[in-house]
Scaffold this active site. Structure first.
Site, PDB file in Angstrom:
ATOM      1  N   ASN A  60       0.859  -1.183   0.000  1.00 21.87           N
ATOM      2  CA  ASN A  60       0.000   0.000   0.000  1.00 21.87           C
ATOM      3  C   ASN A  60       0.902   1.243   0.000  1.00 21.87           C
ATOM      4  OD1 ASN A  60      -1.425   2.286   1.076  1.00 21.87           O
ATOM      5  ND2 ASN A  60      -3.099   0.912   1.619  1.00 21.87           N
ATOM      6  N   HIS A  95       0.945   6.315   1.687  1.00 23.05           N
ATOM      7  CA  HIS A  95       1.660   7.307   2.487  1.00 23.05           C
ATOM      8  C   HIS A  95       2.795   8.005   1.738  1.00 23.05           C
ATOM      9  CE1 HIS A  95      -1.060   6.683   5.587  1.00 23.05           C
ATOM     10  NE2 HIS A  95      -0.619   5.513   5.986  1.00 23.05           N
ATOM     11  N   HIS A 123      -5.614   3.545  -1.806  1.00 19.70           N
ATOM     12  CA  HIS A 123      -6.936   3.869  -1.284  1.00 19.70           C
ATOM     13  C   HIS A 123      -7.282   5.277  -1.761  1.00 19.70           C
ATOM     14  CE1 HIS A 123      -9.652   4.154   2.587  1.00 19.70           C
ATOM     15  NE2 HIS A 123     -10.308   4.447   1.479  1.00 19.70           N
ATOM     16  N   ARG A 144      -9.450   7.941  -1.246  1.00 21.59           N
ATOM     17  CA  ARG A 144     -10.434   8.328  -0.225  1.00 21.59           C
ATOM     18  C   ARG A 144     -11.345   9.426  -0.729  1.00 21.59           C
ATOM     19  NH1 ARG A 144      -9.080   6.716   5.301  1.00 21.59           N
ATOM     20  NH2 ARG A 144     -10.699   8.192   5.848  1.00 21.59           N
ATOM     21  N   ARG A 199      -7.218  12.747   0.702  1.00 23.30           N
ATOM     22  CA  ARG A 199      -6.122  13.238   1.556  1.00 23.30           C
ATOM     23  C   ARG A 199      -4.755  12.764   1.089  1.00 23.30           C
ATOM     24  NH1 ARG A 199      -7.082   9.927   7.163  1.00 23.30           N
ATOM     25  NH2 ARG A 199      -9.121  10.913   7.013  1.00 23.30           N
ATOM     26  N   GLU A 249      -8.605   0.351  -3.137  1.00 22.10           N
ATOM     27  CA  GLU A 249      -9.455   0.394  -1.935  1.00 22.10           C
ATOM     28  C   GLU A 249     -10.365   1.592  -2.054  1.00 22.10           C
ATOM     29  OE1 GLU A 249      -7.340   0.693   1.710  1.00 22.10           O
ATOM     30  OE2 GLU A 249      -6.191  -1.104   1.332  1.00 22.10           O
ATOM     31  N   THR A 259      -8.222   3.626   8.188  1.00 20.07           N
ATOM     32  CA  THR A 259      -9.463   2.851   8.186  1.00 20.07           C
ATOM     33  C   THR A 259      -9.667   2.207   9.556  1.00 20.07           C
ATOM     34  OG1 THR A 259      -8.887   2.321   5.911  1.00 20.07           O
ATOM     35  CG2 THR A 259     -10.770   1.160   6.854  1.00 20.07           C
ATOM     36  N   GLU A 262     -10.769  -9.523   2.946  1.00 22.93           N
ATOM     37  CA  GLU A 262      -9.535  -9.101   3.615  1.00 22.93           C
ATOM     38  C   GLU A 262      -9.836  -8.978   5.097  1.00 22.93           C
ATOM     39  OE1 GLU A 262      -7.363  -5.753   1.983  1.00 22.93           O
ATOM     40  OE2 GLU A 262      -6.403  -5.373   3.911  1.00 22.93           O
ATOM     41  N   HIS A 300      -3.686  -4.516   7.782  1.00 24.19           N
ATOM     42  CA  HIS A 300      -3.829  -3.404   8.730  1.00 24.19           C
ATOM     43  C   HIS A 300      -2.962  -3.633   9.954  1.00 24.19           C
ATOM     44  CE1 HIS A 300      -5.425   0.258  10.342  1.00 24.19           C
ATOM     45  NE2 HIS A 300      -6.031   0.447   9.189  1.00 24.19           N
TER      46      HIS A 300
HETATM   47  N1  PXP Z   1      -5.859  -2.961   4.259  1.00 24.17           N
HETATM   48  C1  PXP Z   1      -6.795  -1.998   4.287  1.00 24.17           C
HETATM   49  C2  PXP Z   1      -8.178  -2.346   3.865  1.00 24.17           C
HETATM   50  C3  PXP Z   1      -6.487  -0.690   4.683  1.00 24.17           C
HETATM   51  O1  PXP Z   1      -7.446   0.262   4.707  1.00 24.17           O
HETATM   52  C4  PXP Z   1      -5.150  -0.385   5.030  1.00 24.17           C
HETATM   53  C5  PXP Z   1      -4.779   1.012   5.434  1.00 24.17           C
HETATM   54  O2  PXP Z   1      -4.940   1.857   4.345  1.00 24.17           O
HETATM   55  C6  PXP Z   1      -4.203  -1.416   4.970  1.00 24.17           C
HETATM   56  C7  PXP Z   1      -4.585  -2.709   4.602  1.00 24.17           C
HETATM   57  C8  PXP Z   1      -2.764  -1.185   5.298  1.00 24.17           C
HETATM   58  O3  PXP Z   1      -2.652  -0.905   6.652  1.00 24.17           O
HETATM   59  P1  PXP Z   1      -1.255  -0.424   7.231  1.00 24.17           P
HETATM   60  O4  PXP Z   1      -0.953   0.898   6.591  1.00 24.17           O
HETATM   61  O5  PXP Z   1      -1.494  -0.353   8.700  1.00 24.17           O
HETATM   62  O6  PXP Z   1      -0.236  -1.454   6.826  1.00 24.17           O
END
Ligand code: PXP
Length: 248
Positions: free
Chosen positions: A12, A15, A48, A50, A54, A75, A106, A155, A194
């Site tokens: 992901n 960031h 993602h 959003r 953001r 996402e 999330t 997931e 997550h």
């Molecule tokens: N899976 C989903 C559905 C999420 O919303 C997120 C955060 O955007 C992640 C995985 C990744 O989480 P983390 O950034 O804590 O690794």
């Protein structure tokens, strides 16, 4: 359904865009980040988009759609504008997540037992040939509803496990293992994500039939010091090398 030796890694890259948006400038570019993640061994790129935009922007999605060589997982919440975008420019997979404007990230899984909107969105995107994953708590009730809705994957939300105090972690892991078993029995693909990091990924990676782990924050955080390609490679090594129980 047979399962692979080890789960795949979805990286992901939200960031990277968070840093760019802090200055509303053009760098760092998540498109570049996706290429580095691929070089490090990512099996999937996750972003993602959003409602509040953001971090990831439409521009990022549209370019990544053209440049990403591995699978692209979008996402999203059940938002009309984003559903239209996904249908017009289909990713390989969408993952439906809950979204609240004020949240830092999330929070919690999607509630699907009392939410008819989810069913309509699933039908619409599946008609476009897009695979659908739902981000759910490890709840048998939610999993059974997901199976009724004929989604492709679930997931599992690993945030509660990741945040658990040591005395609670075993119970949370047990909940995830039981939920994964039920998902497998329902014939659905099991993903998880997550709060996963270099310390806790081993236990989740060794859950039987686990297909893919989506990891963002910890990889991007580590990349500040070692570079993104290396950070992804290290995570991939932990997942594929299988260091079961490395977080105990
Ligand atoms: N899976 C989903 C559905 C999420 O919303 C997120 C955060 O955007 C992640 C995985 C990744 O989480 P983390 O950034 O804590 O690794």
């Amino acid at each position: 359904m047979p399962w692979p030796q080890s789960p795949k890694l979805g990286v992901n890259i939200d960031h990277v865009a968070t840093i760019r948006q802090a200055r509303r400038t053009v760098e760092p570019d998540p498109v570049w980040a996706a290429a580095c993640a691929e070089l490090g061994g990512a099996d999937c790129i996750t972003i993602h988009l959003r409602e509040d935009r953001r971090h990831i922007q439409e521009r990022d999605y549209l370019i990544l759609k053209q440049t990403t060589k591995v699978r692209l997982n979008l996402e999203m919440a059940c938002d009309d504008v984003i559903v239209d975008l996904a249908c017009a420019h289909p990713p390989d997979q969408i993952t439906l997540v809950p979204e609240k404007r004020e949240e830092l990230t999330t929070e919690g899984g999607l509630e699907i037992c009392t939410n008819d909107r989810v069913r309509d969105v699933i039908r619409r995107v599946q008609d476009e040939g897009i695979a659908v994953s739902l981000f759910l708590e490890p709840s048998i009730r939610q999993i059974d509803r997901a199976a009724e809705l004929k989604v492709d994957a679930i997931e599992l939300h690993t945030g509660t496990y990741a945040d658990a105090q040591p005395e609670q972690a075993e119970q949370e892991l047990f909940n995830l293992v039981s939920a994964a078993k039920h998902i497998h029995e329902c014939g659905l693909i099991i993903n998880a994500g997550h709060g996963l990091n270099y310390q806790n990924v081993g236990s989740i990676a060794s859950i039987p039939a686990m297909h893919e782990l989506n990891i963002g924050h910890s990889i991007i955080a580590r990349s500040v010091f070692v570079g993104l390609e290396a950070a992804v490679r290290e995570m991939k090594h932990l997942i594929v090398g299988g260091v079961p129980g490395s977080d105990t």
